[in-house]
Design an enzyme around this catalytic site. Sequence first.
Site, PDB file in Angstrom:
ATOM      1  N   SER A   1      56.630  33.514  47.290  1.00 36.22           N
ATOM      2  CA  SER A   1      55.957  34.785  47.590  1.00 36.22           C
ATOM      3  C   SER A   1      54.884  34.677  48.669  1.00 36.22           C
ATOM      4  O   SER A   1      54.509  35.682  49.271  1.00 36.22           O
ATOM      5  CB  SER A   1      55.328  35.359  46.325  1.00 36.22           C
TER       6      SER A   1
ATOM      7  N   ASP B   1      45.554  39.586  44.914  1.00 38.99           N
ATOM      8  CA  ASP B   1      46.072  39.932  43.586  1.00 38.99           C
ATOM      9  C   ASP B   1      45.956  38.686  42.688  1.00 38.99           C
ATOM     10  O   ASP B   1      45.378  37.692  43.113  1.00 38.99           O
ATOM     11  CB  ASP B   1      47.501  40.503  43.714  1.00 38.99           C
TER      12      ASP B   1
ATOM     13  N   HIS C   1      47.834  35.760  44.843  1.00 44.10           N
ATOM     14  CA  HIS C   1      47.946  35.573  46.299  1.00 44.10           C
ATOM     15  C   HIS C   1      46.652  35.835  47.041  1.00 44.10           C
ATOM     16  O   HIS C   1      45.969  36.817  46.764  1.00 44.10           O
ATOM     17  CB  HIS C   1      49.037  36.501  46.846  1.00 44.10           C
TER      18      HIS C   1
END
Length: 367
Positions: A36, A332, A335
């Site tokens: 991600s 978040d 990340h």
Amino acid sequence: MANSNILLLSFLVIFLSRLNFLEAQLVPAVFIFGDSITDVGNNNYLKNTFAKANFTPNGIDFPGMIPTGRFCNGKNVADFVAERVGLPSSPPYLSLVSRPGKINNATSFLTGANFASAAAGILNSTGFIFGEVIPLWTQIDYFATVSEELKQQLGPSAAQKLFAKSIFMMAIGNNDVMFSTLALLADPSIKNKTPQQRMDLILATLEEQLRRLYDYGARKFLVIGASAVGCCPFLRAWEKGGECNEVVNSLSIMYNEGVTPMLRKLKSEIKDMSYTYYDSYGVLQNLIQNAKHYGFDEFKAACCGQGNYRGIPTCFQISPRCSNRSDHLFWDPFHPTEAAQRILIDIFFDGPSKYTFPFSVHQLIAL
Ligand SMILES: *[C@@H]1O[C@H](CO)[C@@H](O)[C@H](O)[C@H]1NC(C)=O
Ligand SMILES: *[C@@H]1O[C@H](CO)[C@@H](O)[C@H](O)[C@H]1NC(C)=O
Ligand SMILES: *[C@@H]1O[C@H](CO)[C@@H](O)[C@H](O)[C@H]1NC(C)=O
């Protein structure tokens, strides 16, 4: 010609050459494999997965304020790598094909592609808990077809030249570390292994994938170590005082202690490959310890999320949110913010050598 005109002309020449320098394309192409941190939208194309970020407020600082699938308020490390080498961001692989493995037009791959998939790992079983993901193995299967097509289109030697000068970034391993206990559920073959044995399996698989990439044409590798994932808000949320989860961090250290000798061994066996390793663990610890110096007033709490330290996933439209996205280290629960991701890539490209060795990315490119 009057002196003033000569002066003007030389300024112009200097200005233009500087402009040229700034925009110079340093490599022909950037190929990205990962999770991600570098996903720029591949998971948008997967039907059965929770690992998606194509909704606001993700992308709130992205050009056009678009939620693209990046797990970030703005650009991510994949974009900053492209920016640093003077190329547009490599598009998500799945946006370039009519179906996985089926290439319509190899020309669209000439400046690279991004194969990264959120929640994916080095092991096939990593990330299964989120649903469908593209494990590293499959990402490289996809590159194999790209490599094949480009060899057909350009001729084998031109394609090989293109690959040899391009950079191949591997930004994967964090999910294997973080979810290695969960992976046991899906993969009976690792059930009875100690943490060290699991790590050895992860590293052996990574080595195998690097060798496959080499066989398909890759020569310059950017390998990112496991980060201090125990310090992400998701894991801090459960710790007294919001401390880092040292059990998970120790797994990252174990992984990193295995990666560097593996890379050295690979290099000793394959003379015409080269790599740079990024100690992202050390870099994140440094950002945390010197947060103020880097402009971060908040390094524990996420900007967007629920609960303690906004560490409970995920960042939804309705989630509590911070007021200043630039002074937070984390966007978040997992990340970093765009501001932090930019700094990560600056350090990767320019050193210091305790974090990026045996070369900085700049030096690797110049080889
Ligand atoms: C392939 O893509 C390139 C650039 O994206 C485009 O210029 C070219 O026309 C395409 N070729 C075909 C046959 O679609
Ligand atoms: C991982 O998945 C790929 C693609 O499905 C498969 O070819 C490979 O054998 C798998 N690896 C392991 C260790 O099971
Ligand atoms: C937000 O944080 C950045 C980085 O610390 C700072 O430069 C900026 O002034 C802050 N903005 C506001 C509105 O406080």
